[in-house]
Design an enzyme around this catalytic site. Sequence first.
Site, PDB file in Angstrom:
ATOM      1  CD1 TRP A 132      -2.587   1.934   0.328  1.00 25.81           C
ATOM      2  CD2 TRP A 132      -1.842   2.126   2.309  1.00 25.81           C
ATOM      3  NE1 TRP A 132      -3.069   3.125   1.428  1.00 25.81           N
ATOM      4  CE2 TRP A 132      -3.059   2.651   2.519  1.00 25.81           C
ATOM      5  CE3 TRP A 132      -1.630   1.837   4.028  1.00 25.81           C
ATOM      6  CZ2 TRP A 132      -3.550   3.418   3.075  1.00 25.81           C
ATOM      7  CZ3 TRP A 132      -1.474   2.261   4.505  1.00 25.81           C
ATOM      8  CH2 TRP A 132      -3.092   3.626   4.547  1.00 25.81           C
ATOM      9  CG  ASP A 213      -2.686  -2.628   6.601  1.00 25.67           C
ATOM     10  OD1 ASP A 213      -3.706  -2.730   7.524  1.00 25.67           O
ATOM     11  OD2 ASP A 213      -2.183  -2.375   6.183  1.00 25.67           O
ATOM     12  CE  LYS A 248     -10.512   0.672   2.986  1.00 24.67           C
ATOM     13  NZ  LYS A 248     -10.256   1.043   1.733  1.00 24.67           N
TER      14      LYS A 248
HETATM   15  C1  LMR Z   1      -6.793   2.190  -0.324  1.00 26.87           C
HETATM   16  O1  LMR Z   1      -5.461   1.795  -0.885  1.00 26.87           O
HETATM   17  O2  LMR Z   1      -6.625   2.790  -2.101  1.00 26.87           O
HETATM   18  C2  LMR Z   1      -6.901   2.535   0.771  1.00 26.87           C
HETATM   19  O3  LMR Z   1      -6.436   1.902   1.632  1.00 26.87           O
HETATM   20  C3  LMR Z   1      -7.414   4.455   0.654  1.00 26.87           C
HETATM   21  C4  LMR Z   1      -6.563   4.487   1.222  1.00 26.87           C
HETATM   22  O4  LMR Z   1      -6.631   5.176   2.341  1.00 26.87           O
HETATM   23  O5  LMR Z   1      -5.273   4.779   0.029  1.00 26.87           O
END
Ligand code: LMR
Length: 399
Positions: A132, A213, A248
């Site tokens: 992420w 996570d 989510k």
């Molecule tokens: C994403 O990866 O799109 C979500 O977790 C929202 C974010 O805050 O990035």
Amino acid sequence: MSHFDTVTQAPADPILSITEAFKADPNPEKINLSVGVFVDDSGATPILDTVREAEKRLAETNATKSYLPITGSPNYAALTQACCFGDDLAGELNSRIVSAQTPGGTGALRVAADFVSGNLDTKKVWLSNPTWANHRGIFAAAGLEISVYNYFDSARLRLDYPAFIESIQAVPAGDIVILHACCHNPTGADLSPEQWDEVARIASDKGWIPLLDFAYQGFGIDLDSDAYAPRAMARAGLPLLVCQSFSKNLGLYRERVGALHILVGDEEEAGRVVSQVKIAIRTNYSNPPAHGGALVETILGDPALRERWIEEVAAMRKRIATLRREFVDALAAAGVTQDFSFLIDQKGMFSFTGLTKEQAITLRENHSIYIVDSGRINVAGITSENLPRLVSVLKEILG
Ligand code: LMR
């Protein structure tokens, strides 16, 4: 001469800036497959019926807006522990779990990062490659050093399990390894239960600390199956940090509802750990916002409402699984020669398409189709209305 002359322009957020650009685009046919937000087939992000019901109940029963404790509501802690670890295991471990109600999963990650940075011997965290986009920033902001472990074969667009295992075997004792408990973001490539068991064995042999996570519980297989990793690691007797999100699975994105759970060795250790977690929270945001957490408590704490919520999560999950198949079928029917079958088995909202940054920019600038520059798409953003145009543009770009 201004005191702000020293301020330089920061790069835009790689995920949220794409949605800002999408919102500013006047094209009525624009498509947003960037940020991880669920939409229904009409393109709306609905408020769950159970959340509406909980809000009604709270409007009638809420008695105060006074502060919550630094770590939030104890009832929220108990209910979210049970959701993460299952009723039996949560009951067994209770005195060894330090929990804090946090502003979203991101808040949990930042509190965890500050806690690690200020209190553990290690100053290093290991991130999945890829991961992420916000992980690096969160842990670096807490003063931690970042390394990466191999996870994904970007040529085959599949999990590279042997390379992953080799990487995590080389992690030094005491370091923190950030793992995606389910619905890997950004690839959608998850580990099987047997593979999680092996990861737990390696963590135990090598002495590193897993941090899970856990932002997409219920979007992979089901709420319990998706919790295999925290439960297996807890049963293996590992020290463990879990950063849980209800953005989510309860659609509570803007309410910022999450939890940090830290599993320690005994009650005495829990007492010291919670004292430091409180410092991390108090110096960041003092104590958590209450409304979203109260909704979670109302729903998880009422057996009938909880059952209805489980069905709502299942409906969101099924929609995404159906979209994955329809997308792959439509690409094949349009004559796209590239094999996208990997999308079908992947879990959660996201997949890596293999599209390059240049192709992502072309999609955005020439076609008003918004995906993350890394090639990640949010499958949950596809609707029956936008699918035909999405597929025909991809056919044009990919041939
Ligand atoms: C994403 O990866 O799109 C979500 O977790 C929202 C974010 O805050 O990035």
